[in-house]
Write a protein that holds these residues in place. Structure first.
Motif, PDB file in Angstrom:
ATOM      1  N   GLN A  72       0.711  -1.227  -0.048  1.00  0.00           N
ATOM      2  CA  GLN A  72       0.020  -0.125  -0.070  1.00  0.00           C
ATOM      3  C   GLN A  72       0.835   1.323   0.047  1.00  0.00           C
ATOM      4  O   GLN A  72       0.686   2.161  -0.673  1.00  0.00           O
ATOM      5  CB  GLN A  72      -0.846   0.112   1.287  1.00  0.00           C
ATOM      6  N   ASP A  73       1.977   1.365   0.650  1.00  0.00           N
ATOM      7  CA  ASP A  73       2.818   2.516   0.939  1.00  0.00           C
ATOM      8  C   ASP A  73       3.593   2.698  -0.121  1.00  0.00           C
ATOM      9  O   ASP A  73       3.692   3.789  -0.681  1.00  0.00           O
ATOM     10  CB  ASP A  73       3.610   2.356   2.144  1.00  0.00           C
ATOM     11  N   LYS A  74       4.063   1.596  -0.654  1.00  0.00           N
ATOM     12  CA  LYS A  74       5.238   1.688  -1.841  1.00  0.00           C
ATOM     13  C   LYS A  74       4.616   1.616  -3.122  1.00  0.00           C
ATOM     14  O   LYS A  74       5.203   2.187  -4.211  1.00  0.00           O
ATOM     15  CB  LYS A  74       6.171   0.780  -1.562  1.00  0.00           C
ATOM     16  N   CYS A  75       3.710   0.987  -3.356  1.00  0.00           N
ATOM     17  CA  CYS A  75       3.223   0.579  -4.918  1.00  0.00           C
ATOM     18  C   CYS A  75       1.799   1.086  -5.170  1.00  0.00           C
ATOM     19  O   CYS A  75       1.412   1.058  -6.449  1.00  0.00           O
ATOM     20  CB  CYS A  75       3.040  -1.022  -4.951  1.00  0.00           C
ATOM     21  N   CYS A  76       0.892   1.475  -4.163  1.00  0.00           N
ATOM     22  CA  CYS A  76      -0.375   1.453  -4.531  1.00  0.00           C
ATOM     23  C   CYS A  76      -1.040   2.984  -4.173  1.00  0.00           C
ATOM     24  O   CYS A  76      -2.382   3.071  -3.814  1.00  0.00           O
ATOM     25  CB  CYS A  76      -1.559   0.697  -3.428  1.00  0.00           C
ATOM     26  N   SER A  77      -0.202   3.999  -3.884  1.00  0.00           N
ATOM     27  CA  SER A  77      -0.474   5.128  -3.810  1.00  0.00           C
ATOM     28  C   SER A  77      -0.779   6.011  -5.025  1.00  0.00           C
ATOM     29  O   SER A  77      -0.266   5.619  -6.111  1.00  0.00           O
ATOM     30  CB  SER A  77       0.228   5.839  -3.112  1.00  0.00           C
ATOM     31  N   GLY A  78      -1.574   7.044  -5.176  1.00  0.00           N
ATOM     32  CA  GLY A  78      -1.712   7.994  -6.237  1.00  0.00           C
ATOM     33  C   GLY A  78      -2.391   7.343  -7.197  1.00  0.00           C
ATOM     34  O   GLY A  78      -3.528   6.883  -7.355  1.00  0.00           O
ATOM     35  N   ASP A  79      -1.563   7.021  -8.606  1.00  0.00           N
ATOM     36  CA  ASP A  79      -2.280   6.581  -9.795  1.00  0.00           C
ATOM     37  C   ASP A  79      -2.570   5.046 -10.019  1.00  0.00           C
ATOM     38  O   ASP A  79      -3.314   4.819 -10.757  1.00  0.00           O
ATOM     39  CB  ASP A  79      -1.272   6.893 -11.105  1.00  0.00           C
ATOM     40  N   TYR A  80      -1.986   4.478  -8.812  1.00  0.00           N
ATOM     41  CA  TYR A  80      -2.337   2.998  -8.889  1.00  0.00           C
ATOM     42  C   TYR A  80      -3.261   2.613  -7.867  1.00  0.00           C
ATOM     43  O   TYR A  80      -3.615   1.366  -7.913  1.00  0.00           O
ATOM     44  CB  TYR A  80      -1.244   2.215  -8.429  1.00  0.00           C
ATOM     45  N   SER A  81      -3.905   3.433  -7.145  1.00  0.00           N
ATOM     46  CA  SER A  81      -4.798   3.183  -6.041  1.00  0.00           C
ATOM     47  C   SER A  81      -6.189   2.296  -6.377  1.00  0.00           C
ATOM     48  O   SER A  81      -6.765   1.591  -5.909  1.00  0.00           O
ATOM     49  CB  SER A  81      -5.241   4.467  -5.280  1.00  0.00           C
TER      50      SER A  81
END
Length: 116
Positions: A72-81
């Motif tokens: 969640q912190d490194k890969c799923c923020s912003g454009d990828y949420s």
């Protein structure tokens, strides 16, 4: 030529100017799982695979909840949420089915064959 007003020109410098080293390219993410897709299906598939690659690259060695937090912190923020790989659903135990009522078979006592 290299004295006075022109001493700053690169050709007049005594130490050669070396370009900054080129950083190593980031490993390419394998998107082959998305081969054969079309339209928005491709966008979703590619973004999902990128999140998986990010997770593999940034969250190595994690376990349990630590993995979910890392993703969640490194890969799923912003454009990828919005990506399916980033959606978290709380783990809830399956409901226990209600016990089946006992069937009274006493009316069948003494029957045989197809009567039963």
């Amino acid at each position: 030529c290299c004295s006075g007003d022109y001493s700053w020109v690169a050709e007049c410098q005594t130490t050669p100017i070396t370009p900054a080293p080129t950083p190593a390219p980031a490993p390419e993410c394998d998107l082959s799982a998305c081969n054969g897709c079309s339209g928005s299906q491709c966008s979703s598939c590619r973004e999902n695979e990128k999140v998986k690659c990010c997770f593999e690259e940034n969250c190595k060695g994690c376990s349990g909840e630590q993995c979910q937090n890392c993703k969640q912190d490194k890969c799923c923020s912003g454009d990828y949420s919005w990506v399916a790989e980033c959606q978290t659903t709380p783990i809830t135990p399956a409901p226990t089915p209600a016990p089946a009522p006992e069937c009274d078979l006493s009316a069948c006592n003494g029957c045989s064959g197809s009567q039963c």
